[in-house]
Design a protein around this motif. Structure first.
Motif, mmCIF file in Angstrom:
data_model
loop_
_atom_site.group_PDB
_atom_site.id
_atom_site.type_symbol
_atom_site.label_atom_id
_atom_site.label_comp_id
_atom_site.label_asym_id
_atom_site.label_seq_id
_atom_site.Cartn_x
_atom_site.Cartn_y
_atom_site.Cartn_z
ATOM 1 N N THR A 6 13.063 -0.605 -4.489
ATOM 2 C CA THR A 6 12.899 -1.230 -3.155
ATOM 3 C C THR A 6 12.131 -0.614 -2.216
ATOM 4 O O THR A 6 11.257 -1.370 -1.402
ATOM 5 N N VAL A 7 12.213 0.828 -2.366
ATOM 6 C CA VAL A 7 11.228 1.433 -1.241
ATOM 7 C C VAL A 7 9.828 1.272 -1.506
ATOM 8 O O VAL A 7 9.071 0.958 -0.825
ATOM 9 N N CYS A 8 9.500 1.090 -2.984
ATOM 10 C CA CYS A 8 8.223 0.953 -3.272
ATOM 11 C C CYS A 8 7.801 -0.350 -2.929
ATOM 12 O O CYS A 8 6.527 -0.588 -2.347
ATOM 13 N N ARG A 9 8.615 -1.478 -2.959
ATOM 14 C CA ARG A 9 8.274 -2.930 -2.504
ATOM 15 C C ARG A 9 7.937 -2.646 -0.939
ATOM 16 O O ARG A 9 6.851 -3.303 -0.572
ATOM 17 N N LEU A 10 8.595 -2.030 -0.206
ATOM 18 C CA LEU A 10 8.463 -1.985 1.123
ATOM 19 C C LEU A 10 7.463 -1.218 1.770
ATOM 20 O O LEU A 10 6.648 -1.873 2.389
ATOM 21 N N ILE A 11 7.125 -0.148 0.918
ATOM 22 C CA ILE A 11 5.894 0.550 1.522
ATOM 23 C C ILE A 11 4.613 -0.364 0.870
ATOM 24 O O ILE A 11 3.737 -0.357 1.571
ATOM 25 N N GLY A 12 4.853 -1.005 -0.021
ATOM 26 C CA GLY A 12 3.544 -1.898 -0.589
ATOM 27 C C GLY A 12 3.356 -2.931 0.293
ATOM 28 O O GLY A 12 2.249 -3.078 0.668
ATOM 29 N N THR A 14 4.230 -3.044 3.358
ATOM 30 C CA THR A 14 3.517 -2.623 4.630
ATOM 31 C C THR A 14 2.029 -2.311 4.408
ATOM 32 O O THR A 14 1.188 -2.785 5.510
ATOM 33 N N CYS A 15 1.763 -1.591 3.594
ATOM 34 C CA CYS A 15 0.362 -1.121 3.427
ATOM 35 C C CYS A 15 -0.599 -2.263 3.042
ATOM 36 O O CYS A 15 -1.732 -2.380 3.732
ATOM 37 N N THR A 16 0.072 -3.359 2.371
ATOM 38 C CA THR A 16 -0.818 -4.549 2.145
ATOM 39 C C THR A 16 -0.942 -5.445 3.549
ATOM 40 O O THR A 16 -2.289 -5.810 3.594
ATOM 41 N N TYR A 42 -5.718 1.100 2.439
ATOM 42 C CA TYR A 42 -4.246 0.545 2.699
ATOM 43 C C TYR A 42 -4.096 -0.544 1.743
ATOM 44 O O TYR A 42 -2.879 -0.655 1.283
ATOM 45 N N LEU A 43 -5.169 -1.445 1.552
ATOM 46 C CA LEU A 43 -4.705 -2.559 0.527
ATOM 47 C C LEU A 43 -4.556 -1.920 -0.815
ATOM 48 O O LEU A 43 -3.706 -2.599 -1.595
ATOM 49 N N ALA A 44 -5.257 -0.894 -1.414
ATOM 50 C CA ALA A 44 -5.165 -0.514 -2.600
ATOM 51 C C ALA A 44 -3.793 0.020 -2.729
ATOM 52 O O ALA A 44 -3.200 -0.243 -3.940
ATOM 53 N N PHE A 45 -3.372 1.064 -1.679
ATOM 54 C CA PHE A 45 -1.832 1.479 -1.649
ATOM 55 C C PHE A 45 -0.893 0.468 -1.721
ATOM 56 O O PHE A 45 0.031 0.781 -2.535
#
Length: 128
Positions: A6-12, A14-16, A42-45
């Protein structure tokens, strides 16, 4: 779904979003300006994080840890940008830029470390 995914998806996401805004507009209001290098980083992260959130649990944890460390180092670079000559390639570091990166680093890295410690605790308790 586990917490790290979930955290990975939210950070993803946000960065995207930040990367896409940087590529399309170059700024977010009058207080957040992106260079093209920042936008693509940011897009890559973001894309890597979204990809990892759809994979195995340990992949999500590893990517969270890696993105957290990378954002932490990027934030440190932003704080020391006047002293680093090569830091000018990623643009002027504004306080909001550094704050966003520090929050991503703390949230992502902290979540990854917590998952690792929980896993280790579970392994030692099942071995007893």
């Amino acid at each position: 779904m586990t917490r790290s995914k979930t955290v990975c998806r939210l950070i993803g996401w946000t960065c995207t979003t930040l990367g896409a805004l940087g590529i399309v507009y170059g700024q977010l209001g009058s207080y957040l300006h992106f260079t093209s290098a920042e936008s693509y980083i940011y897009l890559a992260f973001g894309l890597i994080s979204i990809w990892a959130a759809r994979r195995r649990h340990r992949t999500a944890v590893a990517v969270l840890f890696a993105v957290g460390i990378a954002c932490f180092l990027w934030a440190i670079l932003g704080l020391t940008a006047p002293a680093n000559e090569w830091a000018r390639y990623i643009g002027e570091q504004e306080p909001l830029d550094v704050l966003i990166r520090e929050l991503i680093a703390l949230w992502g890295g902290g979540s990854a470390i917590r998952e690792i410690l929980d896993w280790r605790r579970q392994q030692t308790s099942s071995a007893s």
